[in-house]
Design a protein around this motif. Sequence first.
Motif, PDB file in Angstrom:
ATOM      1  N   TRP A   1       3.349  26.495 -27.477  1.00  0.00           N
ATOM      2  CA  TRP A   1       2.162  26.692 -28.293  1.00  0.00           C
ATOM      3  C   TRP A   1       1.030  25.812 -27.777  1.00  0.00           C
ATOM      4  O   TRP A   1       1.232  24.626 -27.504  1.00  0.00           O
ATOM      5  CB  TRP A   1       2.446  26.344 -29.750  1.00  0.00           C
ATOM      6  CG  TRP A   1       3.304  27.366 -30.430  1.00  0.00           C
ATOM      7  CD1 TRP A   1       4.655  27.476 -30.358  1.00  0.00           C
ATOM      8  CD2 TRP A   1       2.852  28.430 -31.264  1.00  0.00           C
ATOM      9  NE1 TRP A   1       5.084  28.534 -31.088  1.00  0.00           N
ATOM     10  CE2 TRP A   1       3.992  29.147 -31.673  1.00  0.00           C
ATOM     11  CE3 TRP A   1       1.601  28.841 -31.721  1.00  0.00           C
ATOM     12  CZ2 TRP A   1       3.920  30.258 -32.504  1.00  0.00           C
ATOM     13  CZ3 TRP A   1       1.539  29.952 -32.558  1.00  0.00           C
ATOM     14  CH2 TRP A   1       2.683  30.649 -32.937  1.00  0.00           C
TER      15      TRP A   1
ATOM     16  N   VAL B   1      -3.250  29.830 -28.708  1.00  0.00           N
ATOM     17  CA  VAL B   1      -2.212  30.672 -29.293  1.00  0.00           C
ATOM     18  C   VAL B   1      -2.176  30.494 -30.802  1.00  0.00           C
ATOM     19  O   VAL B   1      -2.115  31.475 -31.568  1.00  0.00           O
ATOM     20  CB  VAL B   1      -0.842  30.357 -28.669  1.00  0.00           C
ATOM     21  CG1 VAL B   1       0.248  31.204 -29.321  1.00  0.00           C
ATOM     22  CG2 VAL B   1      -0.851  30.600 -27.168  1.00  0.00           C
TER      23      VAL B   1
ATOM     24  N   LEU C   1      -0.683  25.817 -19.964  1.00  0.00           N
ATOM     25  CA  LEU C   1      -0.611  27.267 -19.828  1.00  0.00           C
ATOM     26  C   LEU C   1      -1.886  27.855 -19.212  1.00  0.00           C
ATOM     27  O   LEU C   1      -1.821  28.838 -18.469  1.00  0.00           O
ATOM     28  CB  LEU C   1      -0.364  27.915 -21.195  1.00  0.00           C
ATOM     29  CG  LEU C   1       1.049  27.786 -21.769  1.00  0.00           C
ATOM     30  CD1 LEU C   1       1.066  28.233 -23.224  1.00  0.00           C
ATOM     31  CD2 LEU C   1       2.031  28.609 -20.957  1.00  0.00           C
ATOM     32  N   ASN C   2      -3.034  27.266 -19.536  1.00  0.00           N
ATOM     33  CA  ASN C   2      -4.299  27.875 -19.091  1.00  0.00           C
ATOM     34  C   ASN C   2      -5.090  26.998 -18.119  1.00  0.00           C
ATOM     35  O   ASN C   2      -6.197  27.369 -17.714  1.00  0.00           O
ATOM     36  CB  ASN C   2      -5.178  28.242 -20.288  1.00  0.00           C
ATOM     37  CG  ASN C   2      -5.481  27.045 -21.179  1.00  0.00           C
ATOM     38  OD1 ASN C   2      -5.646  25.922 -20.705  1.00  0.00           O
ATOM     39  ND2 ASN C   2      -5.574  27.279 -22.487  1.00  0.00           N
TER      40      ASN C   2
ATOM     41  N   GLN D   1       6.171  34.602 -22.422  1.00  0.00           N
ATOM     42  CA  GLN D   1       5.264  33.748 -23.176  1.00  0.00           C
ATOM     43  C   GLN D   1       4.105  34.589 -23.731  1.00  0.00           C
ATOM     44  O   GLN D   1       3.222  35.009 -22.990  1.00  0.00           O
ATOM     45  CB  GLN D   1       4.702  32.640 -22.289  1.00  0.00           C
ATOM     46  CG  GLN D   1       3.588  31.821 -22.913  1.00  0.00           C
ATOM     47  CD  GLN D   1       4.062  30.994 -24.092  1.00  0.00           C
ATOM     48  OE1 GLN D   1       5.040  30.262 -23.985  1.00  0.00           O
ATOM     49  NE2 GLN D   1       3.379  31.112 -25.225  1.00  0.00           N
TER      50      GLN D   1
ATOM     51  N   TYR E   1       0.560  35.415 -25.159  1.00  0.00           N
ATOM     52  CA  TYR E   1      -0.699  34.688 -24.980  1.00  0.00           C
ATOM     53  C   TYR E   1      -1.848  35.607 -25.382  1.00  0.00           C
ATOM     54  O   TYR E   1      -1.752  36.836 -25.273  1.00  0.00           O
ATOM     55  CB  TYR E   1      -0.857  34.223 -23.531  1.00  0.00           C
ATOM     56  CG  TYR E   1      -1.658  32.946 -23.446  1.00  0.00           C
ATOM     57  CD1 TYR E   1      -1.132  31.762 -23.933  1.00  0.00           C
ATOM     58  CD2 TYR E   1      -2.948  32.933 -22.928  1.00  0.00           C
ATOM     59  CE1 TYR E   1      -1.863  30.586 -23.900  1.00  0.00           C
ATOM     60  CE2 TYR E   1      -3.683  31.757 -22.881  1.00  0.00           C
ATOM     61  CZ  TYR E   1      -3.131  30.588 -23.383  1.00  0.00           C
ATOM     62  OH  TYR E   1      -3.859  29.420 -23.368  1.00  0.00           O
TER      63      TYR E   1
ATOM     64  N   SER F   1       1.942  39.728 -16.048  1.00  0.00           N
ATOM     65  CA  SER F   1       1.913  39.890 -17.497  1.00  0.00           C
ATOM     66  C   SER F   1       1.997  41.363 -17.840  1.00  0.00           C
ATOM     67  O   SER F   1       1.817  42.235 -16.986  1.00  0.00           O
ATOM     68  CB  SER F   1       0.649  39.270 -18.085  1.00  0.00           C
ATOM     69  OG  SER F   1      -0.510  39.930 -17.595  1.00  0.00           O
TER      70      SER F   1
END
Length: 553
Positions: free
Chosen positions: A5, A9, A191-192, A239, A241, A250
């Motif tokens: 998280w 998110v 994550l980003n 995951q 997102y 993705s």
Amino acid sequence: MSIRWDSLVARAVARELDEAFRGVRLRALRLDGRTRDLLLFFREHTLVWRLHPDRGYPLVLDAVEPEAGDHRLRARVRRVYAPPDERMILFELVGERPGEPGYEIVIELLGNQMNAIVAEGPERTIRHVLRTREGARPARVGIAWTPPAPSARLGTTSAVDIDTWVELLSPVPPPTRARELTRTMAWTSPLNADAFLGASAPAGDPEGQLRLGHARWRAAVEDRSSDGPTILDTDRGPQPYPFPIPDATSRPVTSLLDAFAACADEEIAAGDAPTALAVGPELLERLERTVAQAERRLVRLEAELAEREDPEALRAVGDLILARYAEIRPGASTVVLTGFDGGPVEVTLDPSLPPHENASAWYDRAGRSERAAQRLPKLIRQAHAARDRFAGLLEGARAGTVSAEQVRSALPGPTRVRRRGEDAPEVPYRTFRSSGGLEIRVGRGSKHNDDLTFRHSAPGDVWLHARHAAGAHVILRWRGPGNPPARDLEEAATLAAVHSRARTSGTVPVDWTLRRFVRKPRGAAPGAVVPDRVRTVFVRPDPGVAERLAEGT
């Protein structure tokens, strides 16, 4: 599957939940500390938060009826939101009647410290908590919930312009730039970070990469991404997102809640246990205990059959004792006799018995072994069937295909657990009936042994206890003159052996005397007594005897 998280998110999921549940009445909630699940029961749906570190995702499922042990609330969802740049989602609830307090359900999504807290009123007094914690931000029932300090990263409440972005990040060496970004800039995470540092931009233009990353960051913070939710394929598994990440594989989804559902289905297909919705945690735990008990019973019965003594060999020892009667010294506990094949045979004896009674004891053991051979296969088949039935019920309860009522109707009556402050059971013993019809009372434990011996027996009754082993006091009710019949006495002694810590021994010495010869020293521990005029009988702790005698009570 372990969902990671970040604040983006959390914000996106909160918006979807707000759209789905705003204004909806919450009927009840359940906090299951065993599985770390939070269940919110609404009229048309049940929202499940799986807060174990190995899961960490919400699921919107079909509605089920709350269980009796679930917490009832009279409140409606006012809104669902995530504080800026926080890994946290809050449900604001308002009371349905004037003057009723409001509530907040706080979902903390902090790595392996995920938690759920129900706070009441403006003071935010904690009424329920999934996992109690201490430390700087304690969480336990009765104290006020303390939110974490607001994020101090740049861009939490207002945008960071491009010049500031470049000025802060360009001096940082590329290998440590992602760490510096997530430390100083709001809404960023591992994550980003690569995307917000300009991943996929042409090489050789560091400032151009930062400008592209800033544009992506602004679009994400202002929720202007042209792409919808997705499931990223990461090295830690799928995951969900809010938008695709450049250079990351993705697949698109219609919503993040659908993404979590798809990931959960994959986990269940891989063997993960689904949340048991219709069956509450207490009932589920009771069913799990029943399955474990059925398995232990099956193992014990199979072991008893496998370890059963050879009746022919036992009878041969009895025959040898009678054949070599004159060679046995009175009071001997062991003797070496010449066998029928000419070789030496060591024989164990009860020193208090004459040879012919010792032979009879060996014949009795042979008879018990033969009866066990007849009785155990049927009991094993029944135990197999019971184990399989309860295991299937448990599988159905976990899968949500079995109702709580079906579980209750199938389970045996629960053992009564005495709560602190309650009176002791009405009688401190279990009752059995010997083959000769005599009542046998077996104490329920050390705290009740004294009650049995000194308040629930007569002076002429026979008192028994396994020698040198903790265990139950046993009372054989006896009114006649002389000693009780040998068979009834042996059965009472077997119960004393079975209900002692010597139950796994091959042969157990059990002391017995009349109850009038048992006394309680002043200050002695519960169950500790001193018997006089003691005699001893040697028995095999056969659980089958307890089952057989209990059936007649």
